[in-house]
Design an enzyme around this catalytic site. Structure first.
Site, short mmCIF file in Angstrom:
data_model
loop_
_atom_site.label_atom_id
_atom_site.label_comp_id
_atom_site.label_asym_id
_atom_site.label_seq_id
_atom_site.Cartn_x
_atom_site.Cartn_y
_atom_site.Cartn_z
CG ASP A 281 41.29 37.17 45.65
OD1 ASP A 281 40.97 36.72 44.53
OD2 ASP A 281 41.60 38.36 45.83
CG HIS A 282 37.09 38.44 45.32
ND1 HIS A 282 36.73 39.67 45.81
CD2 HIS A 282 38.38 38.56 44.93
CE1 HIS A 282 37.75 40.51 45.69
NE2 HIS A 282 38.76 39.86 45.15
#
Lengths: 310, 310
Positions: B66-67
């Site tokens: 998610d990063h």
């Protein structure tokens, strides 16, 4: 008994705010098939309320980013949401390398079995169950990314029993499965009762074909002969025929020509270049050649109703 | 002379329709810094009208999807749009392996130089130019994904000349650069003119710190002492303190406690768990400890005005 296509993204190489990268979901009788998985596909699945946990089969046409960069995120989210069911991916074998390398480097494991099926350049059956089949066939795009088209088709269903007629002729229960397959019934007296008096025909099997990204080649028509619904890329309008050729894409006119050659019932255009904020001119160009054409847009749903036969 | 933060995504592991995966853009004096790059970041950049071709530096906190899952798509789009300018990435060195492996397997090349700067676990300066600096510092998350925090700070500017006063005292042009640095002026007669009579103080240097994903540790406060704006993850509310600890995340109360310990001016909460469709309760919890707290949302803009000093 649905046969329904949802467009999640119909943009091309660089997505736009109107059009996400390539992805679609085909629901065939509550089987959910994901076709391509560009970046942002998991968000589009949520946005258009697709029950994405039901997706068990993912088909990736080729290894350009706008067709698969969303896969790793979707696989990870499945895992975070405790998916346990097997997930099957049909793709260029290099996709397995890419996914497995990332998971390894990240020290990450998926909770569920991920099964890759490598596509080669031979046309053929790649999926089959009781109700339907998927065939793959080779298209022509840039050398580094061999492209596969997909054909999803229902199988011929069994005929439907007319209960009042089988009662009247006292057809034994044991014979019913033969009736459903179309056999005539012979009474104990030797009288032949034509199958058509005892059964009705099932709805015609429905079919959908997906062709992107590809140059136009007349010979491809054989793979999608007579399908009910054809999605064909139309990255450019006819005015950019040279650019289409140079970049191994098709024009709206060529997509329509494919629909005519293959004798399909309904054509969908997609994979529009970002130079067309509104692809309406492409629709016009295609309809001149093949009138039953529509444009895709993100969130569009195309349903194929079950059609009764004679 | 802007110092402005745009939130592109403030969701956590699994994005929601309200909140995309982690990404922010910090504009410091027209330098655009991208901080984290979850899936869909390139679309968020378009949506919120960030001039993303001006991004030359990308900072990735850690290797959870998610990063960074949006990075490969952004890099590819840059290339398709004929970027030529160098792009610098500051990250765990494994990110270079992941990106380069994908490009290699895809037979793909970028049009522009891509330069990786590997972050280690030592706090220190990782970027500097005439006007500002970026420092990295280690946070504490899961073992497979060491996390780095980032501190962006303007340098102290030179003092501003009061032209009418330097004219009146006939300060020679050659002395101006010393005046700007704060020196007093001595006239040919030996009279000392205090610098404060000839110049005004520049605006105070502004600073922003980014801390996600991380456990709360008091010792981290030293890295972000007195910053104007602190983004601190607040994946959970205080009611899930145990879960936060178990998953190596922080609660709203802990984020606020960090703001107090570090003596920051303004706190932003983000990286909300998908269990909070509305994170308002987290804001309440944080404000009990640190009143000047705000919630992030996708598209939020937080500007730090240049503040004059005495």
């Amino acid at each position: 008994m649905k046969f329904e296509l949802t467009i999640l993204g119909c943009g091309s190489a660089v997505p736009t705010l109107q059009r996400n990268a390539a992805a679609q979901v085909l629901n065939v009788l509550e089987r959910y098939f994901l076709i391509d998985c560009g970046e942002g596909t998991q968000q589009q699945l949520r946005r258009f309320r697709v029950p994405y946990n039901k997706i068990n089969h993912i088909f990736i046409s080729h290894l350009h980013g706008d067709h698969f960069f969303g896969l790793i995120g979707l696989l990870s989210s499945f895992s975070l949401q405790n998916r346990r069911a097997e997930l099957h991916i049909y793709s260029d074998k290099r996709l397995q390398e890419i996914i497995e390398f990332q998971l390894k480097v990240m020290n990450s494991r998926l909770n569920y079995p991920l099964i890759f099926h490598h596509l080669d350049r031979e046309p053929g059956l790649i999926y089959e169950d009781r109700m339907m089949t998927v065939h793959a066939f080779p298209l022509k795009h840039r050398y580094e990314a061999p492209v596969t088209g997909f054909l999803f088709a229902e199988k011929e269903k069994e005929r439907n029993i007319k209960r009042e007629m089988t009662d009247a002729f006292q057809v034994p229960v044991a014979f019913m499965h033969r009736l459903k397959k179309g056999e005539d019934f012979v009474t104990p007296d030797g009288e032949i009762i034509a199958n058509g008096r005892l059964t009705t025909a099932p709805p015609a099997p429905r079919s959908y074909a997906y062709m992107t990204d590809t140059l136009f080649r007349e010979s491809f028509a054989e793979y999608v002969k007579g399908v009910d619904l054809l999605y064909h890329e139309s990255t450019y309008g006819n005015e950019f025929a040279d650019l289409a050729k140079e970049t191994f894409h098709s024009t709206a006119g060529q997509a329509a020509r494919m629909a005519v050659l293959a004798g399909v019932k309904h054509l969908l255009l997609g994979h529009f270049s970002s130079r067309y904020p509104d692809p309406a001119p492409l629709l016009e160009q295609a309809r001149e050649v093949f009138p039953n054409t529509d444009l895709c847009y993100d969130g569009a749903i195309f349903e194929l109703p079950a059609v009764k036969r004679g």
